[in-house]
Design a protein around this motif. Structure first.
Motif, PDB file in Angstrom:
ATOM      1  N   ASP A 155       0.828  -1.210   0.000  1.00  9.15           N
ATOM      2  CA  ASP A 155       0.000   0.000   0.000  1.00  9.15           C
ATOM      3  C   ASP A 155       0.860   1.257   0.000  1.00  9.15           C
ATOM      4  O   ASP A 155       0.604   2.191  -0.748  1.00  9.15           O
ATOM      5  CB  ASP A 155      -0.932   0.027   1.209  1.00  9.15           C
ATOM      6  N   SER A 156       1.894   1.280   0.827  1.00 13.91           N
ATOM      7  CA  SER A 156       2.730   2.477   0.894  1.00 13.91           C
ATOM      8  C   SER A 156       3.472   2.685  -0.423  1.00 13.91           C
ATOM      9  O   SER A 156       3.641   3.809  -0.879  1.00 13.91           O
ATOM     10  CB  SER A 156       3.709   2.397   2.060  1.00 13.91           C
ATOM     11  N   GLY A 157       3.908   1.580  -1.034  1.00 13.85           N
ATOM     12  CA  GLY A 157       4.592   1.686  -2.328  1.00 13.85           C
ATOM     13  C   GLY A 157       3.671   2.205  -3.409  1.00 13.85           C
ATOM     14  O   GLY A 157       4.052   3.050  -4.225  1.00 13.85           O
ATOM     15  N   GLY A 210       3.839  10.285  -9.443  1.00 12.42           N
ATOM     16  CA  GLY A 210       3.372  10.512 -10.804  1.00 12.42           C
ATOM     17  C   GLY A 210       2.607  11.815 -10.933  1.00 12.42           C
ATOM     18  O   GLY A 210       2.578  12.435 -11.995  1.00 12.42           O
ATOM     19  N   MET A 211       2.005  12.239  -9.845  1.00 12.49           N
ATOM     20  CA  MET A 211       1.241  13.491  -9.855  1.00 12.49           C
ATOM     21  C   MET A 211       2.184  14.705  -9.861  1.00 12.49           C
ATOM     22  O   MET A 211       1.869  15.717 -10.437  1.00 12.49           O
ATOM     23  CB  MET A 211       0.324  13.554  -8.630  1.00 12.49           C
ATOM     24  N   GLN A 212       3.323  14.577  -9.177  1.00  6.61           N
ATOM     25  CA  GLN A 212       4.286  15.672  -9.097  1.00  6.61           C
ATOM     26  C   GLN A 212       5.681  15.124  -9.425  1.00  6.61           C
ATOM     27  O   GLN A 212       6.474  14.840  -8.529  1.00  6.61           O
ATOM     28  CB  GLN A 212       4.292  16.275  -7.692  1.00  6.61           C
ATOM     29  N   PRO A 213       5.975  14.956 -10.692  1.00  4.11           N
ATOM     30  CA  PRO A 213       7.269  14.354 -11.058  1.00  4.11           C
ATOM     31  C   PRO A 213       8.456  15.227 -10.650  1.00  4.11           C
ATOM     32  O   PRO A 213       8.419  16.445 -10.762  1.00  4.11           O
ATOM     33  CB  PRO A 213       7.184  14.220 -12.570  1.00  4.11           C
ATOM     34  N   GLU A 214       9.490  14.570 -10.158  1.00  4.76           N
ATOM     35  CA  GLU A 214      10.722  15.248  -9.784  1.00  4.76           C
ATOM     36  C   GLU A 214      11.848  14.637 -10.619  1.00  4.76           C
ATOM     37  O   GLU A 214      12.071  13.427 -10.564  1.00  4.76           O
ATOM     38  CB  GLU A 214      11.003  15.068  -8.297  1.00  4.76           C
ATOM     39  N   PRO A 215      12.550  15.438 -11.392  1.00  2.93           N
ATOM     40  CA  PRO A 215      13.559  14.902 -12.302  1.00  2.93           C
ATOM     41  C   PRO A 215      14.756  14.254 -11.601  1.00  2.93           C
ATOM     42  O   PRO A 215      15.451  13.440 -12.190  1.00  2.93           O
ATOM     43  CB  PRO A 215      13.997  16.114 -13.113  1.00  2.93           C
ATOM     44  N   ASP A 216      14.995  14.580 -10.331  1.00  2.00           N
ATOM     45  CA  ASP A 216      16.168  14.038  -9.657  1.00  2.00           C
ATOM     46  C   ASP A 216      15.890  12.705  -8.948  1.00  2.00           C
ATOM     47  O   ASP A 216      16.779  12.128  -8.346  1.00  2.00           O
ATOM     48  CB  ASP A 216      16.737  15.046  -8.665  1.00  2.00           C
ATOM     49  N   GLU A 217      14.663  12.202  -9.003  1.00  2.00           N
ATOM     50  CA  GLU A 217      14.340  10.923  -8.371  1.00  2.00           C
ATOM     51  C   GLU A 217      14.316   9.808  -9.396  1.00  2.00           C
ATOM     52  O   GLU A 217      13.833   9.992 -10.502  1.00  2.00           O
ATOM     53  CB  GLU A 217      12.975  10.984  -7.690  1.00  2.00           C
ATOM     54  N   ASP A 218      14.830   8.661  -9.007  1.00  2.00           N
ATOM     55  CA  ASP A 218      14.802   7.501  -9.882  1.00  2.00           C
ATOM     56  C   ASP A 218      13.610   6.635  -9.486  1.00  2.00           C
ATOM     57  O   ASP A 218      13.677   5.843  -8.546  1.00  2.00           O
ATOM     58  CB  ASP A 218      16.103   6.716  -9.761  1.00  2.00           C
ATOM     59  N   HIS A 219      12.499   6.819 -10.169  1.00  3.43           N
ATOM     60  CA  HIS A 219      11.272   6.120  -9.818  1.00  3.43           C
ATOM     61  C   HIS A 219      11.355   4.630 -10.136  1.00  3.43           C
ATOM     62  O   HIS A 219      10.740   3.822  -9.443  1.00  3.43           O
ATOM     63  CB  HIS A 219      10.068   6.759 -10.509  1.00  3.43           C
ATOM     64  N   VAL A 225      11.358  -0.998  -8.056  1.00  6.24           N
ATOM     65  CA  VAL A 225      12.091  -2.249  -7.838  1.00  6.24           C
ATOM     66  C   VAL A 225      12.249  -2.506  -6.340  1.00  6.24           C
ATOM     67  O   VAL A 225      12.032  -3.626  -5.861  1.00  6.24           O
ATOM     68  CB  VAL A 225      13.465  -2.222  -8.544  1.00  6.24           C
ATOM     69  N   PHE A 226      12.600  -1.491  -5.594  1.00  8.31           N
ATOM     70  CA  PHE A 226      12.745  -1.646  -4.138  1.00  8.31           C
ATOM     71  C   PHE A 226      11.438  -2.116  -3.513  1.00  8.31           C
ATOM     72  O   PHE A 226      11.423  -3.037  -2.693  1.00  8.31           O
ATOM     73  CB  PHE A 226      13.189  -0.322  -3.504  1.00  8.31           C
ATOM     74  N   ASN A 227      10.323  -1.492  -3.889  1.00  4.04           N
ATOM     75  CA  ASN A 227       9.022  -1.862  -3.326  1.00  4.04           C
ATOM     76  C   ASN A 227       8.637  -3.291  -3.704  1.00  4.04           C
ATOM     77  O   ASN A 227       8.085  -4.030  -2.879  1.00  4.04           O
ATOM     78  CB  ASN A 227       7.943  -0.873  -3.768  1.00  4.04           C
TER      79      ASN A 227
END
Length: 63
Positions: free
Chosen positions: A15-17, A25-34, A39-41
């Motif tokens: 759920d948290s993932g 996805g609502m507020q994309p940040e270019p410096d984050e590797d989604h 994969v982590f989740n």
């Protein structure tokens, strides 16, 4: 040996993932590797499921 995680942890992790990925996805940040976060989740959910299965299997053998 570490005790297995309780079942509710599996659902809380998923759920948290899902919430985190939806919000990102609502507020994309270019410096984050989604992709890395996804994969982590997934690994966390599968690890939890595996530990639950091991705990269930060992409980069935004792009975």
């Amino acid at each position: 040996m570490t005790p297995a995680a309780p079942e509710k942890t599996q659902y809380e992790t998923k759920d948290s993932g899902e919430r985190a990925e939806y919000a990102s996805g609502m507020q994309p940040e270019p410096d984050e590797d989604h992709a890395a976060a996804v994969v982590f989740n997934l690994l966390a959910a599968e690890t939890t499921a595996y530990r639950i299965a091991l705990k269930t299997k060992s409980t069935e053998q004792v009975s």
